[in-house]
Write a protein that holds these residues in place. Structure first.
Motif, PDB file in Angstrom:
ATOM      1  N   GLU A  56     -48.363  31.641  43.222  1.00 24.53           N
ATOM      2  CA  GLU A  56     -47.294  30.873  43.856  1.00 24.53           C
ATOM      3  C   GLU A  56     -47.649  30.513  45.291  1.00 24.53           C
ATOM      4  O   GLU A  56     -47.408  29.392  45.733  1.00 24.53           O
ATOM      5  CB  GLU A  56     -45.988  31.669  43.826  1.00 24.53           C
ATOM      6  CG  GLU A  56     -45.364  31.742  42.461  1.00 24.53           C
ATOM      7  CD  GLU A  56     -44.156  32.662  42.412  1.00 24.53           C
ATOM      8  OE1 GLU A  56     -43.735  33.157  43.486  1.00 24.53           O
ATOM      9  OE2 GLU A  56     -43.639  32.887  41.309  1.00 24.53           O
ATOM     10  N   ARG A  57     -48.224  31.463  46.035  1.00 27.21           N
ATOM     11  CA  ARG A  57     -48.642  31.183  47.412  1.00 27.21           C
ATOM     12  C   ARG A  57     -49.714  30.099  47.437  1.00 27.21           C
ATOM     13  O   ARG A  57     -49.682  29.198  48.267  1.00 27.21           O
ATOM     14  CB  ARG A  57     -49.198  32.449  48.082  1.00 27.21           C
ATOM     15  CG  ARG A  57     -48.152  33.340  48.681  1.00 27.21           C
ATOM     16  CD  ARG A  57     -48.773  34.366  49.615  1.00 27.21           C
ATOM     17  NE  ARG A  57     -49.927  35.058  49.091  1.00 27.21           N
ATOM     18  CZ  ARG A  57     -49.904  36.178  48.387  1.00 27.21           C
ATOM     19  NH1 ARG A  57     -48.755  36.759  48.106  1.00 27.21           N
ATOM     20  NH2 ARG A  57     -51.026  36.737  47.957  1.00 27.21           N
ATOM     21  N   GLU A  58     -50.652  30.188  46.521  1.00 31.72           N
ATOM     22  CA  GLU A  58     -51.723  29.193  46.436  1.00 31.72           C
ATOM     23  C   GLU A  58     -51.146  27.818  46.131  1.00 31.72           C
ATOM     24  O   GLU A  58     -51.541  26.813  46.725  1.00 31.72           O
ATOM     25  CB  GLU A  58     -52.727  29.596  45.351  1.00 31.72           C
ATOM     26  CG  GLU A  58     -53.900  28.677  45.215  1.00 31.72           C
ATOM     27  CD  GLU A  58     -54.883  28.799  46.355  1.00 31.72           C
ATOM     28  OE1 GLU A  58     -55.648  27.843  46.571  1.00 31.72           O
ATOM     29  OE2 GLU A  58     -54.897  29.833  47.049  1.00 31.72           O
ATOM     30  N   GLY A  59     -50.177  27.766  45.232  1.00 33.09           N
ATOM     31  CA  GLY A  59     -49.535  26.492  44.887  1.00 33.09           C
ATOM     32  C   GLY A  59     -48.792  25.903  46.073  1.00 33.09           C
ATOM     33  O   GLY A  59     -48.846  24.704  46.315  1.00 33.09           O
ATOM     34  N   ARG A  60     -48.087  26.753  46.832  1.00 33.00           N
ATOM     35  CA  ARG A  60     -47.364  26.266  48.000  1.00 33.00           C
ATOM     36  C   ARG A  60     -48.327  25.785  49.074  1.00 33.00           C
ATOM     37  O   ARG A  60     -48.047  24.831  49.788  1.00 33.00           O
ATOM     38  CB  ARG A  60     -46.465  27.367  48.579  1.00 33.00           C
ATOM     39  CG  ARG A  60     -45.161  27.519  47.847  1.00 33.00           C
ATOM     40  CD  ARG A  60     -44.183  28.343  48.650  1.00 33.00           C
ATOM     41  NE  ARG A  60     -44.684  29.653  49.011  1.00 33.00           N
ATOM     42  CZ  ARG A  60     -44.526  30.766  48.312  1.00 33.00           C
ATOM     43  NH1 ARG A  60     -43.890  30.729  47.176  1.00 33.00           N
ATOM     44  NH2 ARG A  60     -45.002  31.914  48.743  1.00 33.00           N
ATOM     45  N   ARG A  61     -49.468  26.449  49.192  1.00 34.35           N
ATOM     46  CA  ARG A  61     -50.434  26.061  50.214  1.00 34.35           C
ATOM     47  C   ARG A  61     -51.042  24.696  49.891  1.00 34.35           C
ATOM     48  O   ARG A  61     -51.281  23.891  50.777  1.00 34.35           O
ATOM     49  CB  ARG A  61     -51.542  27.122  50.305  1.00 34.35           C
ATOM     50  CG  ARG A  61     -52.464  26.921  51.479  1.00 34.35           C
ATOM     51  CD  ARG A  61     -53.272  28.140  51.801  1.00 34.35           C
ATOM     52  NE  ARG A  61     -53.959  28.736  50.692  1.00 34.35           N
ATOM     53  CZ  ARG A  61     -55.214  28.483  50.363  1.00 34.35           C
ATOM     54  NH1 ARG A  61     -55.917  27.626  51.044  1.00 34.35           N
ATOM     55  NH2 ARG A  61     -55.762  29.082  49.340  1.00 34.35           N
ATOM     56  N   ARG A  62     -51.278  24.435  48.624  1.00 31.84           N
ATOM     57  CA  ARG A  62     -51.877  23.159  48.217  1.00 31.84           C
ATOM     58  C   ARG A  62     -50.860  22.016  48.229  1.00 31.84           C
ATOM     59  O   ARG A  62     -51.226  20.863  48.276  1.00 31.84           O
ATOM     60  CB  ARG A  62     -52.475  23.265  46.820  1.00 31.84           C
ATOM     61  CG  ARG A  62     -53.683  24.165  46.761  1.00 31.84           C
ATOM     62  CD  ARG A  62     -54.337  24.071  45.400  1.00 31.84           C
ATOM     63  NE  ARG A  62     -55.379  25.053  45.252  1.00 31.84           N
ATOM     64  CZ  ARG A  62     -56.616  24.894  45.678  1.00 31.84           C
ATOM     65  NH1 ARG A  62     -56.951  23.799  46.317  1.00 31.84           N
ATOM     66  NH2 ARG A  62     -57.525  25.822  45.482  1.00 31.84           N
ATOM     67  N   GLN A  63     -49.593  22.367  48.160  1.00 34.12           N
ATOM     68  CA  GLN A  63     -48.553  21.347  48.092  1.00 34.12           C
ATOM     69  C   GLN A  63     -48.309  20.758  49.480  1.00 34.12           C
ATOM     70  O   GLN A  63     -48.154  21.465  50.455  1.00 34.12           O
ATOM     71  CB  GLN A  63     -47.271  21.991  47.575  1.00 34.12           C
ATOM     72  CG  GLN A  63     -46.156  21.046  47.326  1.00 34.12           C
ATOM     73  CD  GLN A  63     -44.951  21.788  46.759  1.00 34.12           C
ATOM     74  OE1 GLN A  63     -44.766  22.967  47.016  1.00 34.12           O
ATOM     75  NE2 GLN A  63     -44.162  21.081  45.984  1.00 34.12           N
ATOM     76  N   LYS A  64     -48.295  19.438  49.536  1.00 33.34           N
ATOM     77  CA  LYS A  64     -48.044  18.775  50.810  1.00 33.34           C
ATOM     78  C   LYS A  64     -46.740  18.007  50.685  1.00 33.34           C
ATOM     79  O   LYS A  64     -46.623  17.088  49.884  1.00 33.34           O
ATOM     80  CB  LYS A  64     -49.181  17.809  51.135  1.00 33.34           C
ATOM     81  CG  LYS A  64     -48.972  17.080  52.441  1.00 33.34           C
ATOM     82  CD  LYS A  64     -49.930  15.937  52.605  1.00 33.34           C
ATOM     83  CE  LYS A  64     -49.560  15.166  53.832  1.00 33.34           C
ATOM     84  NZ  LYS A  64     -49.524  13.746  53.600  1.00 33.34           N
ATOM     85  N   GLY A  65     -45.787  18.383  51.462  1.00 29.93           N
ATOM     86  CA  GLY A  65     -44.515  17.679  51.444  1.00 29.93           C
ATOM     87  C   GLY A  65     -44.632  16.374  52.230  1.00 29.93           C
ATOM     88  O   GLY A  65     -45.292  16.320  53.258  1.00 29.93           O
ATOM     89  N   ALA A  66     -44.025  15.351  51.710  1.00 27.48           N
ATOM     90  CA  ALA A  66     -44.053  14.074  52.421  1.00 27.48           C
ATOM     91  C   ALA A  66     -43.161  14.171  53.646  1.00 27.48           C
ATOM     92  O   ALA A  66     -41.999  14.530  53.551  1.00 27.48           O
ATOM     93  CB  ALA A  66     -43.574  12.953  51.512  1.00 27.48           C
ATOM     94  N   SER A  67     -43.732  13.902  54.778  1.00 28.02           N
ATOM     95  CA  SER A  67     -42.923  13.971  55.988  1.00 28.02           C
ATOM     96  C   SER A  67     -42.388  12.568  56.317  1.00 28.02           C
ATOM     97  O   SER A  67     -42.917  11.569  55.859  1.00 28.02           O
ATOM     98  CB  SER A  67     -43.738  14.526  57.146  1.00 28.02           C
ATOM     99  OG  SER A  67     -44.893  13.745  57.350  1.00 28.02           O
ATOM    100  N   LEU A  68     -41.355  12.536  57.123  1.00 27.71           N
ATOM    101  CA  LEU A  68     -40.711  11.280  57.479  1.00 27.71           C
ATOM    102  C   LEU A  68     -41.111  10.899  58.902  1.00 27.71           C
ATOM    103  O   LEU A  68     -40.926  11.683  59.830  1.00 27.71           O
ATOM    104  CB  LEU A  68     -39.188  11.431  57.380  1.00 27.71           C
ATOM    105  CG  LEU A  68     -38.359  10.215  57.737  1.00 27.71           C
ATOM    106  CD1 LEU A  68     -38.591   9.115  56.707  1.00 27.71           C
ATOM    107  CD2 LEU A  68     -36.892  10.577  57.790  1.00 27.71           C
ATOM    108  N   HIS A  69     -41.692   9.723  59.046  1.00 32.52           N
ATOM    109  CA  HIS A  69     -42.073   9.196  60.355  1.00 32.52           C
ATOM    110  C   HIS A  69     -41.200   7.991  60.657  1.00 32.52           C
ATOM    111  O   HIS A  69     -40.743   7.303  59.744  1.00 32.52           O
ATOM    112  CB  HIS A  69     -43.547   8.781  60.373  1.00 32.52           C
ATOM    113  CG  HIS A  69     -44.476   9.933  60.230  1.00 32.52           C
ATOM    114  ND1 HIS A  69     -44.882  10.703  61.282  1.00 32.52           N
ATOM    115  CD2 HIS A  69     -45.076  10.470  59.138  1.00 32.52           C
ATOM    116  CE1 HIS A  69     -45.697  11.641  60.856  1.00 32.52           C
ATOM    117  NE2 HIS A  69     -45.821  11.526  59.550  1.00 32.52           N
TER     118      HIS A  69
END
Length: 177
Positions: A56-69
């Motif tokens: 789960e930690r590995e999955g969260r680390r690889r996941q990139k949330g789209a940020s709002l600019h």
């Protein structure tokens, strides 16, 4: 009942499965409680939980949330400035981020909301011309002295455009060669 190495041990009473697991120094874990009969597996539960949290930690680390600019403009923005803002927005969208395109009104400019909408539509058209297809996530809205829209890259159309460019380039290469 499933053994420690993943082998099938067959159907057996719960007490017999527990005795077998304890004899090997393992835990008996029910993996499919809704199955008939329920499926249980012998394993080291502490190690299982550790590996699960590690995945789960590995999955969260690889996941990139789209940020709002945010890209801010004024209603009377110049053509060159608009193009520069469009290049910035295109770069952000290609990186997978969402972009909030805002028009900031000052003084009596707020009475000309139609000009603000025109500027937003011009920006979206410019992005389309720069081959950055967009999808509107939040439609044009006015909040105080700001008019804004939130857009993201349309991944499906972007892939289709890239495939079409690749096919065109391949045809041009065949024609030349």
């Amino acid at each position: 009942m499933i053994g420690a190495e993943g082998e099938q041990l067959g159907i057996m009473p719960t007490f017999q499965a527990l005795d077998l697991a304890r004899a090997q120094g393992l835990d008996l874990v029910e993996v499919a409680p809704n199955a008939r009969p329920p499926v249980a597996k012998m394993l080291d539960y502490g190690r299982f939980k550790y590996e699960q949290s590690k995945r789960e930690r590995e999955g969260r680390r690889r996941q990139k949330g789209a940020s709002l600019h945010q890209v801010k403009m004024r209603p009377n923005i110049g053509k060159h400035d608009m193009e520069a803002k469009a290049r910035t927005a295109a770069r952000l969208l290609r990186n997978g981020d969402k972009v909030k395109i805002s028009i900031m009104f000052r003084g009596r400019e707020i009475t000309h909301r139609d000009i603000g909408q025109e500027r937003i539509h011009e920006m979206l058209d410019t992005l389309e011309q720069n081959e950055v297809p967009t999808v509107i996530e939040k439609p044009i809205s006015t909040e105080g002295r700001f008019m804004s829209v939130i857009v993201a890259e349309d991944k499906a159309r972007a892939k289709a455009m890239a495939d079409a460019r690749a096919a065109t380039a391949a045809e041009a290469g065949e024609a030349a060669g």
